[in-house]
Design a protein around this motif. Structure first.
Motif, mmCIF file in Angstrom:
data_model
loop_
_atom_site.group_PDB
_atom_site.id
_atom_site.type_symbol
_atom_site.label_atom_id
_atom_site.label_comp_id
_atom_site.label_asym_id
_atom_site.label_seq_id
_atom_site.Cartn_x
_atom_site.Cartn_y
_atom_site.Cartn_z
ATOM 1 N N ILE A 1 -27.726 74.110 -2.479
ATOM 2 C CA ILE A 1 -26.303 74.326 -2.214
ATOM 3 C C ILE A 1 -25.682 74.935 -3.454
ATOM 4 C CG2 ILE A 1 -24.097 73.230 -1.690
ATOM 5 C CD1 ILE A 1 -25.661 71.042 -0.232
ATOM 6 N N GLN A 2 -24.929 76.011 -3.268
ATOM 7 C CA GLN A 2 -24.291 76.687 -4.394
ATOM 8 C C GLN A 2 -22.774 76.500 -4.329
ATOM 9 O OE1 GLN A 2 -25.576 80.702 -6.072
ATOM 10 N NE2 GLN A 2 -23.770 81.291 -4.919
ATOM 11 N N PHE A 3 -22.217 76.045 -5.434
ATOM 12 C CA PHE A 3 -20.784 75.742 -5.526
ATOM 13 C C PHE A 3 -20.172 76.643 -6.593
ATOM 14 C CE2 PHE A 3 -17.210 73.329 -7.251
ATOM 15 C CZ PHE A 3 -16.630 72.718 -6.147
ATOM 16 N N PHE B 1 -30.321 67.870 -0.977
ATOM 17 C CA PHE B 1 -30.496 69.209 -1.546
ATOM 18 C C PHE B 1 -29.924 69.282 -2.959
ATOM 19 C CE2 PHE B 1 -29.824 70.416 3.114
ATOM 20 C CZ PHE B 1 -31.186 70.384 3.390
ATOM 21 N N PRO B 2 -30.562 70.023 -3.855
ATOM 22 C CA PRO B 2 -30.008 70.196 -5.200
ATOM 23 C C PRO B 2 -28.740 71.035 -5.167
ATOM 24 C CG PRO B 2 -31.947 71.579 -4.909
ATOM 25 C CD PRO B 2 -31.858 70.700 -3.701
ATOM 26 N N LEU B 3 -27.877 70.808 -6.159
ATOM 27 C CA LEU B 3 -26.604 71.521 -6.243
ATOM 28 C C LEU B 3 -26.609 72.461 -7.441
ATOM 29 C CD1 LEU B 3 -23.629 71.836 -5.251
ATOM 30 C CD2 LEU B 3 -23.039 70.064 -6.924
ATOM 31 N N LEU B 4 -26.205 73.715 -7.200
ATOM 32 C CA LEU B 4 -26.060 74.697 -8.260
ATOM 33 C C LEU B 4 -24.571 74.929 -8.495
ATOM 34 C CD1 LEU B 4 -28.640 77.396 -7.044
ATOM 35 C CD2 LEU B 4 -29.027 75.625 -8.766
ATOM 36 N N LEU B 5 -24.107 74.706 -9.705
ATOM 37 C CA LEU B 5 -22.728 75.028 -10.061
ATOM 38 C C LEU B 5 -22.740 76.423 -10.678
ATOM 39 C CD1 LEU B 5 -21.547 71.698 -11.742
ATOM 40 C CD2 LEU B 5 -21.190 72.427 -9.382
ATOM 41 N N LYS B 6 -22.049 77.348 -10.043
ATOM 42 C CA LYS B 6 -22.084 78.735 -10.487
ATOM 43 C C LYS B 6 -20.700 79.199 -10.927
ATOM 44 C CE LYS B 6 -23.748 83.329 -9.139
ATOM 45 N NZ LYS B 6 -24.302 84.164 -8.044
ATOM 46 N N LEU C 1 -34.424 79.486 11.304
ATOM 47 C CA LEU C 1 -34.523 79.832 9.888
ATOM 48 C C LEU C 1 -35.781 79.222 9.265
ATOM 49 C CD1 LEU C 1 -31.594 79.824 7.394
ATOM 50 C CD2 LEU C 1 -33.768 78.816 6.753
ATOM 51 N N LEU C 2 -35.985 77.943 9.497
ATOM 52 C CA LEU C 2 -37.148 77.279 8.910
ATOM 53 C C LEU C 2 -38.458 77.760 9.535
ATOM 54 C CD1 LEU C 2 -35.808 73.617 8.560
ATOM 55 C CD2 LEU C 2 -35.963 75.380 6.805
ATOM 56 N N ASP C 3 -38.432 78.057 10.831
ATOM 57 C CA ASP C 3 -39.632 78.562 11.506
ATOM 58 C C ASP C 3 -40.050 79.945 10.990
ATOM 59 O OD1 ASP C 3 -40.103 76.363 13.116
ATOM 60 O OD2 ASP C 3 -38.972 77.144 14.831
ATOM 61 N N SER C 4 -39.104 80.685 10.438
ATOM 62 C CA SER C 4 -39.402 82.039 9.951
ATOM 63 C C SER C 4 -40.324 82.026 8.740
ATOM 64 C CB SER C 4 -38.104 82.772 9.604
ATOM 65 O OG SER C 4 -37.515 82.232 8.436
ATOM 66 N N GLY C 5 -40.383 80.889 8.042
ATOM 67 C CA GLY C 5 -41.229 80.801 6.856
ATOM 68 C C GLY C 5 -40.519 81.196 5.573
ATOM 69 N N LEU C 6 -39.191 81.316 5.610
ATOM 70 C CA LEU C 6 -38.419 81.649 4.413
ATOM 71 C C LEU C 6 -38.779 80.680 3.287
ATOM 72 C CD1 LEU C 6 -35.997 83.382 3.282
ATOM 73 C CD2 LEU C 6 -34.544 81.445 3.951
ATOM 74 N N ASN C 7 -38.981 81.213 2.094
ATOM 75 C CA ASN C 7 -39.375 80.364 0.968
ATOM 76 C C ASN C 7 -38.202 79.624 0.324
ATOM 77 O OD1 ASN C 7 -41.493 82.952 0.631
ATOM 78 N ND2 ASN C 7 -42.401 80.930 0.528
ATOM 79 N N GLU C 8 -37.054 80.301 0.253
ATOM 80 C CA GLU C 8 -35.930 79.696 -0.466
ATOM 81 C C GLU C 8 -34.605 80.111 0.174
ATOM 82 O OE1 GLU C 8 -34.256 79.809 -5.058
ATOM 83 O OE2 GLU C 8 -36.414 80.028 -4.697
ATOM 84 N N LEU C 9 -33.688 79.160 0.297
ATOM 85 C CA LEU C 9 -32.382 79.420 0.898
ATOM 86 C C LEU C 9 -31.281 78.849 0.018
ATOM 87 C CD1 LEU C 9 -30.585 80.303 3.344
ATOM 88 C CD2 LEU C 9 -30.923 77.973 4.232
ATOM 89 N N ILE C 10 -30.259 79.676 -0.245
ATOM 90 C CA ILE C 10 -29.075 79.241 -0.987
ATOM 91 C C ILE C 10 -27.895 79.253 -0.016
ATOM 92 C CG2 ILE C 10 -27.528 79.742 -2.912
ATOM 93 C CD1 ILE C 10 -29.909 81.366 -4.127
ATOM 94 N N ILE C 11 -27.212 78.118 0.111
ATOM 95 C CA ILE C 11 -26.056 78.037 0.999
ATOM 96 C C ILE C 11 -24.795 77.824 0.169
ATOM 97 C CG2 ILE C 11 -24.907 76.637 2.767
ATOM 98 C CD1 ILE C 11 -27.515 76.321 4.166
#
Length: 327
Positions: free
Chosen positions: A184-186, A208-213, A130-140
């Motif tokens: 990280i999305q919660f 990693f920062p946390l997003l409360l959604k 995933l990181l080798d692909s060059g992805l700019n942003e990932l939400i888990i």
């Protein structure tokens, strides 16, 4: 995102935003330019069974993987104006074995790439790929601090596996070689809102920062058991008889100008709230995106939203115009 800027994209960015503002001010639909952001559904399938997801609750849905030829066609047609590409919609993007090739193709065209994942992958080198692909942003997505809480909504998911993949990503990021932004999305729900503080500490420990959604319900009238107790975490308000979106539903919408969706089988939808494909504007395998974007059908839909938005069913559950998606 400076690397995405080209003269054509900059001109298009201003054209599409000015046309939206003029349409809103005058009440007459004006359309200059094309969307600078695009969502492409890499995979119309998922390994989990989340109850509020059309895939998870077994709603009739196209369960296909986007072919690489179709993805390349979309990029070829849209790379002059698209600056931001979200590689997900309903499905789990990383179930498509071509996803890393998709990311690299988009990056070659200087497009900022974003992906979202449930991270339920046993592949040993998934994090490195995933990181080798060059992805700019990932939400888990991680909606709990233990298997019981997490599995209540992410049915079929393995909490320990998600943590393992997050730890692998965290360790790889320490090398400073990779620049992918990871969040990280919660999803805040009634059964997990008591774990928010613990979740913040977990995210901090991983770096990693946390997003409360706030969670979107397919049917706010019947699915209220998922709504958190604290009103600040809800995107719905209590009415006399049920729950309704916290949105005045004014007759305008930025998404219609800036961010359409193309599903894994090539259908073009006006936005991510058209989960069932009721308002498909055409299929890119049969014609070009430009023709679909300027079509009479698309124009009629935009006109409807800008004149009678409350009568468009997908708009009645839409957060465009509210500020309580992330809380």
């Amino acid at each position: 995102m400076w690397f995405t800027l080209t003269p054509k994209r900059i001109l298009n960015y201003f054209a599409i935003n000015i046309s939206y503002l003029l349409s809103r001010l005058t009440g007459s639909l004006i359309l200059w330019g094309k969307p600078y952001s695009l969502s492409i559904e890499s995979a119309g399938t998922c390994q989990l069974s989340c109850p509020e997801c059309p895939l998870g609750n077994k709603t009739n849905y196209s369960r296909v993987l986007m072919p690489e030829a179709l993805f390349n066609k979309i990029i070829d047609e849209c790379k002059t104006h698209v600056m931001v590409l979200s590689l997900y919609f309903q499905g789990e993007a990383f179930l498509n074995p071509q996803i890393f090739a998709f990311i690299k193709t988009a990056r070659k065209s200087k497009i900022y790439t974003i992906a979202s994942s449930n991270a339920n992958f046993k592949t040993e080198n998934w994090a490195k790929q995933l990181l080798d692909s060059g992805l700019n942003e990932l939400i888990i997505s991680l909606d709990g601090t233990n298997q019981k809480t997490y599995g209540t909504y992410r049915q079929g998911g393995d909490y320990s596996l998600v943590i393992k993949n997050l730890q692998a990503l965290s360790e790889l990021k320490k090398s400073k070689r990779y620049h992918t932004k990871i969040k990280i999305q919660f999803l805040v729900m009634q059964h997990n809102e008591h774990e928010i503080f613990k979740m913040k500490n977990l995210a901090k420990s991983l770096g990693f920062p946390l997003l409360l959604k706030s969670i979107q319900l397919q049917n706010p009238k019947t699915d209220t058991h998922l709504l958190p107790q604290k009103d600040a975490y809800r995107r719905y308000k209590k009415t006399a008889s049920d729950f309704a979106i916290k949105n005045k539903l004014k007759n305008h919408c930025k998404r219609l100008f800036r961010n359409p969706v193309i599903t894994s089988n090539g259908d073009v939808r006006p936005c991510c709230f058209d989960k069932a494909g009721k308002y498909s504007m055409g299929n890119i395998t049969q014609t070009s995106f430009g023709i679909i974007w300027k079509s009479h059908k698309y124009k009629a839909f935009r006109t409807k939203v800008f004149s009678e938005r409350k009568k468009v069913d997908i708009c009645t559950n839409c957060t465009e115009g509210t500020r309580n998606i992330y809380v």
